[in-house]
Write a protein that holds these residues in place. Structure first.
Motif, mmCIF file in Angstrom:
data_model
loop_
_atom_site.group_PDB
_atom_site.id
_atom_site.type_symbol
_atom_site.label_atom_id
_atom_site.label_comp_id
_atom_site.label_asym_id
_atom_site.label_seq_id
_atom_site.Cartn_x
_atom_site.Cartn_y
_atom_site.Cartn_z
ATOM 1 N N CYS A 46 -43.942 -42.385 1.869
ATOM 2 C CA CYS A 46 -44.540 -43.709 1.733
ATOM 3 C C CYS A 46 -46.051 -43.568 1.699
ATOM 4 O O CYS A 46 -46.635 -42.888 2.556
ATOM 5 C CB CYS A 46 -44.148 -44.625 2.890
ATOM 6 S SG CYS A 46 -42.389 -44.994 3.000
ATOM 7 N N ARG A 80 -52.629 -45.103 11.254
ATOM 8 C CA ARG A 80 -52.157 -46.490 11.222
ATOM 9 C C ARG A 80 -51.198 -46.678 12.393
ATOM 10 O O ARG A 80 -50.488 -45.744 12.779
ATOM 11 C CB ARG A 80 -51.404 -46.782 9.913
ATOM 12 C CG ARG A 80 -52.254 -46.855 8.660
ATOM 13 C CD ARG A 80 -53.037 -48.151 8.544
ATOM 14 N NE ARG A 80 -52.197 -49.334 8.520
ATOM 15 C CZ ARG A 80 -51.677 -49.872 7.392
ATOM 16 N NH1 ARG A 80 -51.900 -49.312 6.220
ATOM 17 N NH2 ARG A 80 -50.942 -50.979 7.452
ATOM 18 N N LYS A 131 -49.479 -54.981 8.632
ATOM 19 C CA LYS A 131 -50.690 -55.127 7.835
ATOM 20 C C LYS A 131 -51.897 -55.175 8.766
ATOM 21 O O LYS A 131 -51.785 -55.487 9.950
ATOM 22 C CB LYS A 131 -50.623 -56.412 7.003
ATOM 23 C CG LYS A 131 -49.522 -56.411 5.949
ATOM 24 C CD LYS A 131 -49.569 -57.675 5.131
ATOM 25 C CE LYS A 131 -48.402 -57.737 4.140
ATOM 26 N NZ LYS A 131 -48.481 -56.671 3.134
ATOM 27 N N ARG A 170 -46.162 -50.957 -0.563
ATOM 28 C CA ARG A 170 -46.505 -49.549 -0.391
ATOM 29 C C ARG A 170 -45.907 -48.811 -1.589
ATOM 30 O O ARG A 170 -45.012 -49.338 -2.266
ATOM 31 C CB ARG A 170 -45.942 -48.982 0.923
ATOM 32 C CG ARG A 170 -44.433 -49.077 1.042
ATOM 33 C CD ARG A 170 -43.956 -48.878 2.467
ATOM 34 N NE ARG A 170 -42.510 -49.052 2.559
ATOM 35 C CZ ARG A 170 -41.907 -50.228 2.630
ATOM 36 N NH1 ARG A 170 -42.609 -51.350 2.619
ATOM 37 N NH2 ARG A 170 -40.580 -50.320 2.700
ATOM 38 N N ASP A 188 -51.023 -52.734 2.725
ATOM 39 C CA ASP A 188 -49.701 -52.107 2.638
ATOM 40 C C ASP A 188 -49.067 -52.033 4.025
ATOM 41 O O ASP A 188 -49.760 -51.833 5.031
ATOM 42 C CB ASP A 188 -49.815 -50.707 2.047
ATOM 43 C CG ASP A 188 -49.974 -50.738 0.536
ATOM 44 O OD1 ASP A 188 -49.857 -51.831 -0.055
ATOM 45 O OD2 ASP A 188 -50.224 -49.671 -0.055
ATOM 46 N N SER A 189 -47.739 -52.154 4.077
ATOM 47 C CA SER A 189 -47.055 -52.267 5.367
ATOM 48 C C SER A 189 -45.569 -52.008 5.179
ATOM 49 O O SER A 189 -45.084 -51.843 4.062
ATOM 50 C CB SER A 189 -47.261 -53.679 5.938
ATOM 51 O OG SER A 189 -46.649 -54.654 5.086
ATOM 52 N N TYR A 198 -49.356 -45.668 2.086
ATOM 53 C CA TYR A 198 -50.007 -46.905 2.500
ATOM 54 C C TYR A 198 -51.456 -46.819 2.033
ATOM 55 O O TYR A 198 -52.282 -46.125 2.639
ATOM 56 C CB TYR A 198 -49.929 -47.065 4.016
ATOM 57 C CG TYR A 198 -48.511 -47.125 4.550
ATOM 58 C CD1 TYR A 198 -47.859 -48.347 4.709
ATOM 59 C CD2 TYR A 198 -47.832 -45.963 4.900
ATOM 60 C CE1 TYR A 198 -46.564 -48.404 5.199
ATOM 61 C CE2 TYR A 198 -46.542 -46.010 5.388
ATOM 62 C CZ TYR A 198 -45.913 -47.228 5.529
ATOM 63 O OH TYR A 198 -44.620 -47.280 6.022
ATOM 64 N N ARG A 199 -51.785 -47.537 0.970
ATOM 65 C CA ARG A 199 -53.077 -47.358 0.319
ATOM 66 C C ARG A 199 -54.230 -47.981 1.110
ATOM 67 O O ARG A 199 -55.352 -47.476 1.086
ATOM 68 C CB ARG A 199 -53.022 -47.954 -1.089
ATOM 69 C CG ARG A 199 -52.040 -47.218 -2.008
ATOM 70 C CD ARG A 199 -51.599 -48.075 -3.155
ATOM 71 N NE ARG A 199 -50.717 -49.163 -2.698
ATOM 72 C CZ ARG A 199 -50.098 -50.008 -3.512
ATOM 73 N NH1 ARG A 199 -50.270 -49.894 -4.824
ATOM 74 N NH2 ARG A 199 -49.305 -50.953 -3.034
#
Length: 206
Positions: free
Chosen positions: A113, A148, A187, A72, A120-121, A115-116
């Protein structure tokens, strides 16, 4: 500064927090969480601004016998650093007003952060760097972008709780949560849109 925050969102700016009225969920071992869906109006616009203007950085960390990419992008704003968007200043102002008596101190830092996508995770952990390892504290998370799952489980073992967070949701972890519970963003193999998480923390809590 205080007047500008109180008036924030009244002059056409699309991103502004609402009243802080979360639902509290007691957890085991003296931990709790507060959840408020779509707390931030206009979160899509804030996501776009943060994605485009924050100086995101990729990090690498040592794990066992090798160095790996952190899955990330990250950016951290310390106590004296101005936040990258007025909407985040308004959010922190509102959170400090609501939690002042219970927390006993203000939120002063912000960790971001990015997350793209589903690759990412963040692995299971508690925020135990600094005072969170020995004291009750709070971490307030604002999520913008696509939802997410954030997972929670007791550190000593037990059922896992799941909260899908995005679109301006507010999620606060308090009490002993950082010491006695763990959280993660797993993920995903399915197509997943980008999400940005903003973690507001008190002094010396990481």
């Amino acid at each position: 500064m205080q007047e500008s925050l109180l008036d924030f969102g009244r002059d056409g700016d699309e991103a502004a927090p609402g009243a802080v009225r979360p639902e509290r969920v007691p957890l085991a071992h003296g931990a709790w969480i507060d959840v408020q869906r779509e707390w931030l109006a206009g979160s899509a616009g804030l996501f776009t601004r943060l994605a485009e203007t924050v100086p995101w950085r990729a990090e690498r960390r040592r794990m066992y016998d090798r160095t790996v990419d952190v899955p990330r992008l990250l950016c951290f704003y310390g106590e004296d650093a101005p936040l990258p968007d007025l909407a985040l200043s308004a959010c922190r102002h509102a959170l400090n007003g609501h939690y002042a008596d219970e927390l006993g101190e203000p939120f002063v830092t912000a960790g971001l952060c990015y997350y793209r996508d589903g690759r990412d995770s963040v692995a299971w952990h508690g925020d135990r760097i600094g005072r969170g390892s020995t004291e009750d504290t709070m971490i307030a998370i604002l999520s913008v972008g696509e939802a997410r799952p954030l997972l929670l489980r007791p550190a000593a073992g037990g059922p896992t709780l799941r909260y899908n967070l995005g679109h301006g949701d507010l999620f606060v972890m308090g009490g002993s949560c950082q010491r006695t519970w763990e959280h993660a963003v797993p993920k995903s193999a399915r197509p997943t849109g980008p999400r940005i998480s903003v973690q507001f923390r008190p002094r010396n809590v990481r």
